[in-house]
Design a protein around this motif. Structure first.
Motif, PDB file in Angstrom:
ATOM      1  N   ASN A   1      22.381  34.588  64.162  1.00 46.78           N
ATOM      2  CA  ASN A   1      22.603  36.001  63.867  1.00 46.78           C
ATOM      3  C   ASN A   1      23.977  36.241  63.258  1.00 46.78           C
ATOM      4  O   ASN A   1      24.192  37.236  62.597  1.00 46.78           O
TER       5      ASN A   1
ATOM      6  N   GLU B   1      18.440  41.614  58.796  1.00 44.58           N
ATOM      7  CA  GLU B   1      18.689  43.044  58.587  1.00 44.58           C
ATOM      8  C   GLU B   1      18.665  43.398  57.105  1.00 44.58           C
ATOM      9  O   GLU B   1      18.096  44.421  56.713  1.00 44.58           O
TER      10      GLU B   1
ATOM     11  N   THR C   1      13.736  49.620  65.282  1.00 51.86           N
ATOM     12  CA  THR C   1      14.754  49.915  66.291  1.00 51.86           C
ATOM     13  C   THR C   1      15.564  48.685  66.692  1.00 51.86           C
ATOM     14  O   THR C   1      16.680  48.822  67.181  1.00 51.86           O
ATOM     15  N   GLU C   2      14.989  47.486  66.500  1.00 57.13           N
ATOM     16  CA  GLU C   2      15.715  46.284  66.902  1.00 57.13           C
ATOM     17  C   GLU C   2      15.180  45.072  66.149  1.00 57.13           C
ATOM     18  O   GLU C   2      13.986  44.960  65.894  1.00 57.13           O
ATOM     19  N   ILE C   3      16.100  44.179  65.814  1.00 55.98           N
ATOM     20  CA  ILE C   3      15.769  42.895  65.203  1.00 55.98           C
ATOM     21  C   ILE C   3      16.519  41.850  66.015  1.00 55.98           C
ATOM     22  O   ILE C   3      17.726  41.971  66.209  1.00 55.98           O
ATOM     23  N   ASN C   4      15.802  40.850  66.465  1.00 57.98           N
ATOM     24  CA  ASN C   4      16.438  39.847  67.300  1.00 57.98           C
ATOM     25  C   ASN C   4      15.866  38.477  66.950  1.00 57.98           C
ATOM     26  O   ASN C   4      14.650  38.326  66.828  1.00 57.98           O
TER      27      ASN C   4
ATOM     28  N   TYR D   1      12.012  38.744  66.450  1.00 61.49           N
ATOM     29  CA  TYR D   1      11.366  39.881  67.101  1.00 61.49           C
ATOM     30  C   TYR D   1      11.761  41.143  66.337  1.00 61.49           C
ATOM     31  O   TYR D   1      12.948  41.390  66.130  1.00 61.49           O
ATOM     32  N   VAL D   2      10.763  41.934  65.950  1.00 65.22           N
ATOM     33  CA  VAL D   2      10.999  43.187  65.241  1.00 65.22           C
ATOM     34  C   VAL D   2      10.352  44.301  66.057  1.00 65.22           C
ATOM     35  O   VAL D   2       9.150  44.269  66.303  1.00 65.22           O
ATOM     36  N   SER D   3      11.170  45.263  66.479  1.00 63.20           N
ATOM     37  CA  SER D   3      10.672  46.387  67.279  1.00 63.20           C
ATOM     38  C   SER D   3      10.659  47.652  66.440  1.00 63.20           C
ATOM     39  O   SER D   3      11.606  47.937  65.712  1.00 63.20           O
TER      40      SER D   3
ATOM     41  N   SER E   1       9.928  51.980  66.160  1.00 61.12           N
ATOM     42  CA  SER E   1       9.923  53.258  66.866  1.00 61.12           C
ATOM     43  C   SER E   1       8.477  53.653  67.125  1.00 61.12           C
ATOM     44  O   SER E   1       7.611  53.494  66.261  1.00 61.12           O
TER      45      SER E   1
ATOM     46  N   ARG F   1       6.971  44.288  68.175  1.00 59.57           N
ATOM     47  CA  ARG F   1       6.999  45.019  69.437  1.00 59.57           C
ATOM     48  C   ARG F   1       7.196  46.505  69.171  1.00 59.57           C
ATOM     49  O   ARG F   1       7.664  46.888  68.101  1.00 59.57           O
TER      50      ARG F   1
ATOM     51  N   GLU G   1       9.328  49.891  70.679  1.00 61.88           N
ATOM     52  CA  GLU G   1      10.671  49.963  71.257  1.00 61.88           C
ATOM     53  C   GLU G   1      10.659  49.919  72.784  1.00 61.88           C
ATOM     54  O   GLU G   1      11.654  49.561  73.394  1.00 61.88           O
TER      55      GLU G   1
END
Length: 176
Positions: free
Chosen positions: A40, A85, A102-105, A112-114, A116, A154, A156
């Protein structure tokens, strides 16, 4: 017309040379756990090839809403490092529908892509359009990030559940 053809040939040669310089044939699947943890923060810098001046591009995917199909799209690189990103920003900029990530990990070789729960693809999407959105995002990430082999989507607040699909919390949507 002759000048345009010469320019087009020059750009094509530069892109070919750039492509050859990025692919060095080494197997980058042999990463240590420390290297995977730092992914990251430390993404390899793209090289410009053999010194030939060319606009660097990145191929992502977008959705043609009228034809209901994925469309490859080349976008200019306005950064010297390609991150998850950056790729997602470019994908979302080129979508007709408002999609909120809402989130990238990244963990190990999985991203993992979350999303809304108040926007597409979780709300107000036909099954076809939702599939196109998910394919667009996963293909763009898998094609441009050598250290990512699997994509997990996923919501959020946990596992991905929409009107059309339900995935487990760590269920893989697509792989290389």
């Amino acid at each position: 017309m002759k000048k345009i053809m010469c320019f087009a040939c020059g750009v094509m040669m530069a892109l070919c040379l750039f492509g050859c310089s990025v692919w060095d044939g080494e197997d980058d699947m042999e990463l240590t756990p420390e290297e995977l943890e730092s992914v990251n923060h430390e993404v390899p810098k793209l090289s410009s090839g053999s010194g030939v001046s060319a606009i660097q591009t990145l191929q992502i995917y977008t959705v043609d809403s009228g034809e209901e199909q994925l469309v490859p799209l080349k976008v200019p690189l306005d950064a010297d490092r390609v991150t998850p990103e950056f790729i997602l920003d470019k994908v979302l900029e080129n979508m007709d529908e408002k999609i909120v990530v809402t989130e990238i990990n990244v963990e190990k070789s999985r991203i993992y892509v979350s999303f809304s729960e108040e926007s597409a693809p979780l709300k107000k999407c036909s099954e076809t359009f939702e599939t196109l959105i998910l394919d667009c995002i996963s293909n763009s990430l898998l094609d441009n990030l050598s250290y990512v082999d699997e994509v997990v989507f996923r919501a959020e607040k946990g596992a991905y559940h929409s009107e059309n699909y339900s995935f487990g919390l760590d269920e893989v949507y697509s792989t290389k």
